[in-house]
Each structure stands twice: as structure tokens, then as C-alpha cells.
Write a protein that holds these residues in place. Structure first.
Motif, PDB file in Angstrom:
ATOM      1  N   SER A  13       0.824  -1.203   0.000  1.00 42.01           N
ATOM      2  CA  SER A  13       0.000   0.000   0.000  1.00 42.01           C
ATOM      3  C   SER A  13       0.862   1.257   0.000  1.00 42.01           C
ATOM      4  CB  SER A  13      -0.964   0.011   1.197  1.00 42.01           C
ATOM      5  OG  SER A  13      -0.264  -0.014   2.421  1.00 42.01           O
ATOM      6  N   ALA A  14       1.956   1.246   0.755  1.00 41.77           N
ATOM      7  CA  ALA A  14       2.847   2.413   0.785  1.00 41.77           C
ATOM      8  C   ALA A  14       3.443   2.669  -0.594  1.00 41.77           C
ATOM      9  CB  ALA A  14       3.954   2.207   1.817  1.00 41.77           C
ATOM     10  N   ASP A  62      -1.600   9.749   4.364  1.00 39.35           N
ATOM     11  CA  ASP A  62      -2.064   9.202   5.651  1.00 39.35           C
ATOM     12  C   ASP A  62      -3.556   8.871   5.597  1.00 39.35           C
ATOM     13  OD1 ASP A  62       0.462   9.478   6.687  1.00 39.35           O
ATOM     14  OD2 ASP A  62       0.041  11.369   7.713  1.00 39.35           O
ATOM     15  N   GLN A 104      -4.289   5.530   3.969  1.00 41.34           N
ATOM     16  CA  GLN A 104      -4.002   4.389   4.850  1.00 41.34           C
ATOM     17  C   GLN A 104      -5.093   4.252   5.913  1.00 41.34           C
ATOM     18  OE1 GLN A 104      -1.817   2.204   4.253  1.00 41.34           O
ATOM     19  NE2 GLN A 104       0.149   3.031   3.576  1.00 41.34           N
ATOM     20  N   ASP A 136      -7.628   1.053   6.721  1.00 48.27           N
ATOM     21  CA  ASP A 136      -7.849   0.546   8.089  1.00 48.27           C
ATOM     22  C   ASP A 136      -9.344   0.553   8.429  1.00 48.27           C
ATOM     23  OD1 ASP A 136      -5.113   0.289   8.443  1.00 48.27           O
ATOM     24  OD2 ASP A 136      -4.889   2.191   9.500  1.00 48.27           O
ATOM     25  N   GLU A 179      -5.175  -5.231   0.654  1.00 50.30           N
ATOM     26  CA  GLU A 179      -4.787  -4.457   1.826  1.00 50.30           C
ATOM     27  C   GLU A 179      -5.873  -4.445   2.894  1.00 50.30           C
ATOM     28  OE1 GLU A 179      -1.760  -3.025   2.628  1.00 50.30           O
ATOM     29  OE2 GLU A 179      -1.212  -4.407   1.025  1.00 50.30           O
TER      30      GLU A 179
END
Length: 283
Positions: free
Chosen positions: A31-32, A51, A54, A58, A123
């Protein structure tokens, strides 16, 4: 809305450095890496945006049922959450859009190419503890759940529809004309996924000469991935010449010729001739 534009040179250099560092780490973060590709493409994607993407992954993972069961149960849970509730899927029109290859835009639009939608599935599922991995079928990326003997495949481009053996056969034969081989069903390594994403971006730019800027940064990111194809050096050289950097392109062509000369001196001479022609364009 037009295709996104890359950031200024200083920001681009910093993103390239971070991408190289992540790609060469012991356990590259998919993912990064995909989000750094997005930042290299889109000057509007800042640190807060990275950010936020991500955090969104989550958040989606937190909505999956806790340990729903075996591979099939996981596949169905992802289909219900991402495909049905949130509407992640693809269409033919997505192949014409650069943002279909950028993870932050796929999260926003809930549309994208098969491989980027698969990255979302991977992810989200990984964060929830699923036994998940990418499967790089020829011409169509999907996700797999469970060990080989219990493997379940799902197609995120079709909303996460669970595939039968016949479905997978049809996808492969449609793309290659050849039958499905068991070797095609092995898990894809994160860096293989990343290179395939970058290949898609380079293919998008290749038919749009006015977007050689996109082709160039995609090649430069590809070149810092370990075990990249050597011919990418040649592609970068051609792009530099195309963009008017005749000296830089000539130097890159000469360096590539040295690599090629070990196995094919005739081809190396042709490349040296191209380098000489590039320098002549300065006159």
C-alpha cells in the motif's frame, strides 16, 4: 477532469528516494508503494492525503466480520463489504484513465483497473487477518484466498465475484488463447504487483505522446525496483531524447549500449548510433 500532473522536481526527487527505500526494504509495503506512485503522479496528493488513504484502508478492514471462516467465507465477506456495500468495481472506461492506476483515486472513486482494485482487496483483507494474496493471471489480476489445495479466487473488477475454475480458465484463454496453467495461480510478490502497476501506467502514457512526463516518472520508479528489466534503461533514454534532453538521453543510450555489448555487440552498435544521433540534435 484531465489526468493528474506530477509534482515539482524537488518533491518528485523526494518521492523517488522514499519509493526506492521502501522497494528495497526487507518486507516492502504494497500500500505504501502504491500510494507513493500516486503521489508521483498527482501533485495534489500531500502527506495528509497519503495518511488519509491508509486510514481509509484501516477503516474498511475494521468493518469485516471477525474471522468469518475458511477461504470461501473470507472471499464472500470481502465481496459483500467492498463490492456490494461500497461499490468497488471496474468498467471498460476505466482503462482510459490514469487515475484508475492510482490507489488514492481508486479509494475515492471506487473504480479502477483490476490490479488496483485487487490492491484494495489485498490491503483491506490483510489488515483483517485474511489468508490473502494477489494472483497475476495473464491480462487480468485477481485475488486468492487460502492455500493451494483450498484456493478460492475472486475478481475485484467484477465486484469481488467468486470465480469457479471455468471462470478462471475463461479469463486466461480470453487474454492469451492458451489454457490455464497451475503456475499462473501462485501468489504474486509485492514488487511484482508494483512493477505491473507501473507497466500499466507506462502503457497508458505510450499512446499519449503529450504525456511523456508520466512515462518518464513511471520508468524512473521502475528502475529503482530490484531486478527490474534492463531494457527500461533504453526506454528512459528514448524518453529523455523525446523531451529534449539530448545529452542526458545520449549518455543513457551509451550506458545501455555497454550493458548490451556483453551479449549482442551488433545491437550495442545500433544503440551507440542512436546516441550519436541524439547528440547531433544539439546542433
Amino acid at each position: 477532469m484531465g489526468a493528474p500532473c506530477p509534482p515539482p522536481s524537488e518533491r518528485a526527487a523526494e518521492l523517488l528516494r522514499r519509493f526506492a527505500e521502501e522497494a528495497r526494504s526487507e518486507r516492502p509495503d504494497l500500500s505504501a508503494l502504491c500510494l507513493l506512485i500516486g503521489a508521483a503522479a498527482d501533485r495534489t496528493l500531500d502527506e495528509a492525503g497519503l495518511d488519509a488513504a491508509q486510514v481509509e484502508l484501516d477503516r474498511l478492514a475494521g468493518q469485516l466480520p471477525y474471522r468469518p471462516g475458511g477461504p470461501l467465507a473470507w472471499a464472500r465477506a470481502l465481496h459483500e463489504l467492498l463490492g456490494e456495500r461500497y461499490g468497488f468495481r471496474g468498467s471498460a472506461a476505466d482503462y482510459q484513465r490514469l487515475d484508475s492506476s492510482l490507489l488514492h483515486e481508486v479509494l475515492r472513486r471506487r473504480r479502477g483497473l483490476p490490479i488496483l482494485l485487487s490492491v484494495v482487496w489485498l490491503e483491506v483483507a490483510r489488515r483483517a487477518g485474511a489468508p490473502v494474496y494477489g494472483v497475476a493471471l495473464p491480462g487480468h489480476f485477481v485475488v486468492g484466498f487460502g492455500p493451494a489445495e483450498e484456493q478460492v479466487l475472486a475478481d475485484p473488477f467484477d465486484g469481488g465475484r467468486v470465480l469457479t475454475g471455468a471462470d478462471a480458465e475463461l479469463l486466461v484463454s480470453g487474454a492469451t488463447g492458451a489454457p490455464l496453467n497451475p503456475s499462473m495461480l501462485v501468489p504474486a510478490a509485492p514488487l511484482d504487483v508494483v512493477l505491473r502497476v507501473l507497466n500499466n501506467i507506462r502503457a497508458w502514457a505510450a499512446v499519449r505522446p503529450e504525456r511523456s512526463d508520466v512515462a518518464l516518472w513511471a520508468v524512473e520508479l521502475s528502475l529503482v525496483v530490484p531486478s527490474h528489466p534492463a531494457r527500461l534503461r533504453y526506454e528512459r533514454a528514448q524518453l529523455l531524447v523525446q523531451r529534449g534532453d539530448f545529452v542526458g538521453g545520449a549518455l543513457e543510450l551509451e550506458a545501455y549500449a555497454e550493458l548490451v555489448s556483453v551479449v549482442d555487440e551488433e545491437a550495442a552498435e545500433r544503440v551507440r548510433g542512436q546516441a550519436q544521433a541524439a547528440r547531433a540534435l544539439l546542433n
